[in-house]
Design a protein around this motif. Structure first.
Motif, PDB file in Angstrom:
ATOM      1  N   GLY A   1       2.345 -30.442  25.930  1.00  0.00           N
ATOM      2  CA  GLY A   1       2.373 -29.794  24.623  1.00  0.00           C
ATOM      3  C   GLY A   1       2.222 -28.289  24.667  1.00  0.00           C
ATOM      4  O   GLY A   1       2.271 -27.627  23.628  1.00  0.00           O
ATOM      5  N   THR A   2       2.033 -27.719  25.868  1.00  0.00           N
ATOM      6  CA  THR A   2       1.915 -26.266  25.995  1.00  0.00           C
ATOM      7  C   THR A   2       3.274 -25.626  25.720  1.00  0.00           C
ATOM      8  O   THR A   2       4.279 -26.017  26.308  1.00  0.00           O
ATOM      9  CB  THR A   2       1.436 -25.869  27.404  1.00  0.00           C
ATOM     10  N   VAL A   3       3.293 -24.644  24.832  1.00  0.00           N
ATOM     11  CA  VAL A   3       4.556 -24.010  24.424  1.00  0.00           C
ATOM     12  C   VAL A   3       4.690 -22.638  25.069  1.00  0.00           C
ATOM     13  O   VAL A   3       3.776 -21.817  25.001  1.00  0.00           O
ATOM     14  CB  VAL A   3       4.629 -23.868  22.883  1.00  0.00           C
ATOM     15  N   PHE A   4       5.831 -22.408  25.697  1.00  0.00           N
ATOM     16  CA  PHE A   4       6.164 -21.099  26.261  1.00  0.00           C
ATOM     17  C   PHE A   4       7.390 -20.562  25.522  1.00  0.00           C
ATOM     18  O   PHE A   4       8.415 -21.253  25.442  1.00  0.00           O
ATOM     19  CB  PHE A   4       6.470 -21.205  27.755  1.00  0.00           C
ATOM     20  N   PRO A   5       7.303 -19.340  24.989  1.00  0.00           N
ATOM     21  CA  PRO A   5       8.426 -18.785  24.213  1.00  0.00           C
ATOM     22  C   PRO A   5       9.739 -18.704  24.982  1.00  0.00           C
ATOM     23  O   PRO A   5      10.813 -18.839  24.401  1.00  0.00           O
ATOM     24  CB  PRO A   5       7.930 -17.374  23.844  1.00  0.00           C
ATOM     25  N   ASP A   6       9.656 -18.494  26.305  1.00  0.00           N
ATOM     26  CA  ASP A   6      10.879 -18.309  27.086  1.00  0.00           C
ATOM     27  C   ASP A   6      11.388 -19.599  27.717  1.00  0.00           C
ATOM     28  O   ASP A   6      12.355 -19.589  28.471  1.00  0.00           O
ATOM     29  CB  ASP A   6      10.651 -17.264  28.183  1.00  0.00           C
ATOM     30  N   LYS A   7      10.733 -20.720  27.416  1.00  0.00           N
ATOM     31  CA  LYS A   7      11.163 -21.990  27.997  1.00  0.00           C
ATOM     32  C   LYS A   7      12.051 -22.748  27.017  1.00  0.00           C
ATOM     33  O   LYS A   7      11.690 -22.938  25.855  1.00  0.00           O
ATOM     34  CB  LYS A   7       9.954 -22.857  28.360  1.00  0.00           C
ATOM     35  N   ILE A   8      13.200 -23.183  27.493  1.00  0.00           N
ATOM     36  CA  ILE A   8      14.122 -23.950  26.660  1.00  0.00           C
ATOM     37  C   ILE A   8      13.740 -25.423  26.751  1.00  0.00           C
ATOM     38  O   ILE A   8      13.626 -25.980  27.846  1.00  0.00           O
ATOM     39  CB  ILE A   8      15.579 -23.757  27.125  1.00  0.00           C
ATOM     40  N   SER A   9      13.543 -26.051  25.603  1.00  0.00           N
ATOM     41  CA  SER A   9      13.144 -27.455  25.593  1.00  0.00           C
ATOM     42  C   SER A   9      14.330 -28.361  25.911  1.00  0.00           C
ATOM     43  O   SER A   9      15.497 -27.963  25.816  1.00  0.00           O
ATOM     44  CB  SER A   9      12.565 -27.831  24.226  1.00  0.00           C
ATOM     45  N   LYS A  10      14.017 -29.600  26.261  1.00  0.00           N
ATOM     46  CA  LYS A  10      15.050 -30.586  26.579  1.00  0.00           C
ATOM     47  C   LYS A  10      15.932 -30.856  25.361  1.00  0.00           C
ATOM     48  O   LYS A  10      17.153 -31.003  25.472  1.00  0.00           O
ATOM     49  CB  LYS A  10      14.379 -31.882  27.050  1.00  0.00           C
ATOM     50  N   ASP A  11      15.319 -30.916  24.176  1.00  0.00           N
ATOM     51  CA  ASP A  11      16.079 -31.167  22.942  1.00  0.00           C
ATOM     52  C   ASP A  11      17.069 -30.042  22.658  1.00  0.00           C
ATOM     53  O   ASP A  11      18.189 -30.288  22.195  1.00  0.00           O
ATOM     54  CB  ASP A  11      15.119 -31.326  21.756  1.00  0.00           C
ATOM     55  N   GLU A  12      16.642 -28.805  22.935  1.00  0.00           N
ATOM     56  CA  GLU A  12      17.529 -27.660  22.717  1.00  0.00           C
ATOM     57  C   GLU A  12      18.740 -27.724  23.643  1.00  0.00           C
ATOM     58  O   GLU A  12      19.867 -27.418  23.244  1.00  0.00           O
ATOM     59  CB  GLU A  12      16.765 -26.350  22.949  1.00  0.00           C
ATOM     60  N   ILE A  13      18.497 -28.135  24.888  1.00  0.00           N
ATOM     61  CA  ILE A  13      19.591 -28.250  25.860  1.00  0.00           C
ATOM     62  C   ILE A  13      20.572 -29.334  25.427  1.00  0.00           C
ATOM     63  O   ILE A  13      21.793 -29.141  25.441  1.00  0.00           O
ATOM     64  CB  ILE A  13      19.036 -28.554  27.265  1.00  0.00           C
ATOM     65  N   LEU A  14      20.032 -30.499  25.015  1.00  0.00           N
ATOM     66  CA  LEU A  14      20.888 -31.608  24.577  1.00  0.00           C
ATOM     67  C   LEU A  14      21.690 -31.231  23.332  1.00  0.00           C
ATOM     68  O   LEU A  14      22.866 -31.594  23.202  1.00  0.00           O
ATOM     69  CB  LEU A  14      20.031 -32.848  24.294  1.00  0.00           C
ATOM     70  N   ASN A  15      21.059 -30.498  22.434  1.00  0.00           N
ATOM     71  CA  ASN A  15      21.736 -30.058  21.212  1.00  0.00           C
ATOM     72  C   ASN A  15      22.882 -29.101  21.541  1.00  0.00           C
ATOM     73  O   ASN A  15      23.977 -29.182  20.961  1.00  0.00           O
ATOM     74  CB  ASN A  15      20.723 -29.377  20.289  1.00  0.00           C
ATOM     75  N   LYS A  16      22.626 -28.212  22.502  1.00  0.00           N
ATOM     76  CA  LYS A  16      23.653 -27.249  22.911  1.00  0.00           C
ATOM     77  C   LYS A  16      24.834 -27.961  23.572  1.00  0.00           C
ATOM     78  O   LYS A  16      26.004 -27.628  23.330  1.00  0.00           O
ATOM     79  CB  LYS A  16      23.033 -26.235  23.880  1.00  0.00           C
ATOM     80  N   VAL A  17      24.527 -28.972  24.404  1.00  0.00           N
ATOM     81  CA  VAL A  17      25.577 -29.740  25.078  1.00  0.00           C
ATOM     82  C   VAL A  17      26.393 -30.539  24.063  1.00  0.00           C
ATOM     83  O   VAL A  17      27.622 -30.660  24.176  1.00  0.00           O
ATOM     84  CB  VAL A  17      24.959 -30.679  26.141  1.00  0.00           C
ATOM     85  N   SER A  18      25.706 -31.087  23.042  1.00  0.00           N
ATOM     86  CA  SER A  18      26.396 -31.859  21.995  1.00  0.00           C
ATOM     87  C   SER A  18      27.380 -30.983  21.227  1.00  0.00           C
ATOM     88  O   SER A  18      28.501 -31.406  20.902  1.00  0.00           O
ATOM     89  CB  SER A  18      25.374 -32.463  21.028  1.00  0.00           C
ATOM     90  N   LYS A  19      26.965 -29.756  20.934  1.00  0.00           N
ATOM     91  CA  LYS A  19      27.839 -28.818  20.228  1.00  0.00           C
ATOM     92  C   LYS A  19      29.047 -28.449  21.086  1.00  0.00           C
ATOM     93  O   LYS A  19      30.163 -28.288  20.579  1.00  0.00           O
ATOM     94  CB  LYS A  19      27.066 -27.558  19.849  1.00  0.00           C
ATOM     95  N   LEU A  20      28.813 -28.326  22.391  1.00  0.00           N
ATOM     96  CA  LEU A  20      29.903 -28.006  23.311  1.00  0.00           C
ATOM     97  C   LEU A  20      30.919 -29.146  23.348  1.00  0.00           C
ATOM     98  O   LEU A  20      32.132 -28.918  23.316  1.00  0.00           O
ATOM     99  CB  LEU A  20      29.343 -27.754  24.714  1.00  0.00           C
ATOM    100  N   TYR A  21      30.407 -30.378  23.380  1.00  0.00           N
ATOM    101  CA  TYR A  21      31.292 -31.552  23.419  1.00  0.00           C
ATOM    102  C   TYR A  21      32.106 -31.666  22.126  1.00  0.00           C
ATOM    103  O   TYR A  21      33.272 -32.077  22.138  1.00  0.00           O
ATOM    104  CB  TYR A  21      30.462 -32.823  23.629  1.00  0.00           C
ATOM    105  N   ALA A  22      31.486 -31.265  21.006  1.00  0.00           N
ATOM    106  CA  ALA A  22      32.151 -31.376  19.698  1.00  0.00           C
ATOM    107  C   ALA A  22      33.376 -30.471  19.586  1.00  0.00           C
ATOM    108  O   ALA A  22      34.338 -30.791  18.870  1.00  0.00           O
ATOM    109  CB  ALA A  22      31.164 -31.058  18.582  1.00  0.00           C
TER     110      ALA A  22
END
Length: 226
Positions: A186-207
């Motif tokens: 649960g520790t949050v780092f501002p410069d770390k990209i979460s797994k959900d963000e990566i999956l969302n970005k990949v989904s948009k690319l596929y679209a």
């Protein structure tokens, strides 16, 4: 004179920490805080199992208090036992457990394997375990063994969110240093990209991909499975 007193006090605290670590190893000793007051010296112990530290009818506390007075010259010591919150995420507690295993002459490989196995089943964001020293037989060269896992922050202001535990085991072959760094879940780092963000970005690319490009992806997937 002031410097000598400072060094003397620091050395005595190390001795006291070592004393508690050895005598409260089964209770899961994590740390000690010494607070001096006009009336007494308050010693706050953090352990994983307070019941074992206190003992039946406070018998163990009385024994520890007497030793602090007679051996370490602490006047009017008052012990306070505090439980560790989430011991599986407490770096110092885990390090003390590793040291205890090494000083009981268990193989460093078996001790490290057990510690890493327990760490990997937790929800830690990441950890890094490092042991170094006389890992082999007496007279052998100093060695180091490092186990990295997951995400670890090593620079910047956000390093303060990393929990660190350190210590040294004194075995038959020599001294072995232990350092553990871990990031609780649960520790949050501002410069770390979460797994959900990566999956969302990949989904948009596929679209936005063409049908031909999607077929190419299917072809690559089939080749990968062969």
């Amino acid at each position: 004179m002031i410097e000598r007193n400072f060094i003397r006090q620091a050395y005595r605290k190390i001795q006291i920490e070592d004393f508690f670590r050895k005598n409260l190893s089964k209770a899961g000793f994590s740390g000690v805080e010494i607070v001096k007051t006009p009336m007494a010296t308050k010693i706050i112990l953090t352990v994983a199992k307070p019941g074992l530290a206190i003992g039946y009818s406070g018998k163990n506390v009385k024994k520890l208090t007497q030793t602090l007075e007679t051996k370490y010259g602490i006047k009017n010591p008052v012990l306070e036992i505090k439980p560790i919150e989430n011991p599986e995420y407490n770096a110092q507690h885990i390090v003390n457990s590793i040291i205890n295993g090494l000083e009981r002459n268990f193989s460093w490989r078996s001790v490290v394997y057990r510690a890493v196995k327990e760490l990997t089943v937790t929800n830690l964001e990441g950890f890094e375990l490092l042991i170094k020293g006389k890992l082999m037989s007496k007279g052998g060269r100093k060695q180091r063994y490092r186990v990295p896992f997951g995400y670890m922050k090593k620079a910047g202001d956000q390093v303060s969110k990393v929990k660190v535990g350190t210590g040294a085991a004194y075995t038959r072959s020599g001294a072995i240093g232990v350092i553990l760094k871990l990031i609780p879940p649960g520790t949050v780092f501002p410069d770390k990209i979460s797994k959900d963000e990566i999956l969302n970005k990949v989904s948009k690319l596929y679209a936005v991909m063409s049908e031909e490009e999607k077929k190419e992806v299917e072809t690559l997937d089939k080749e990968q499975k062969k």
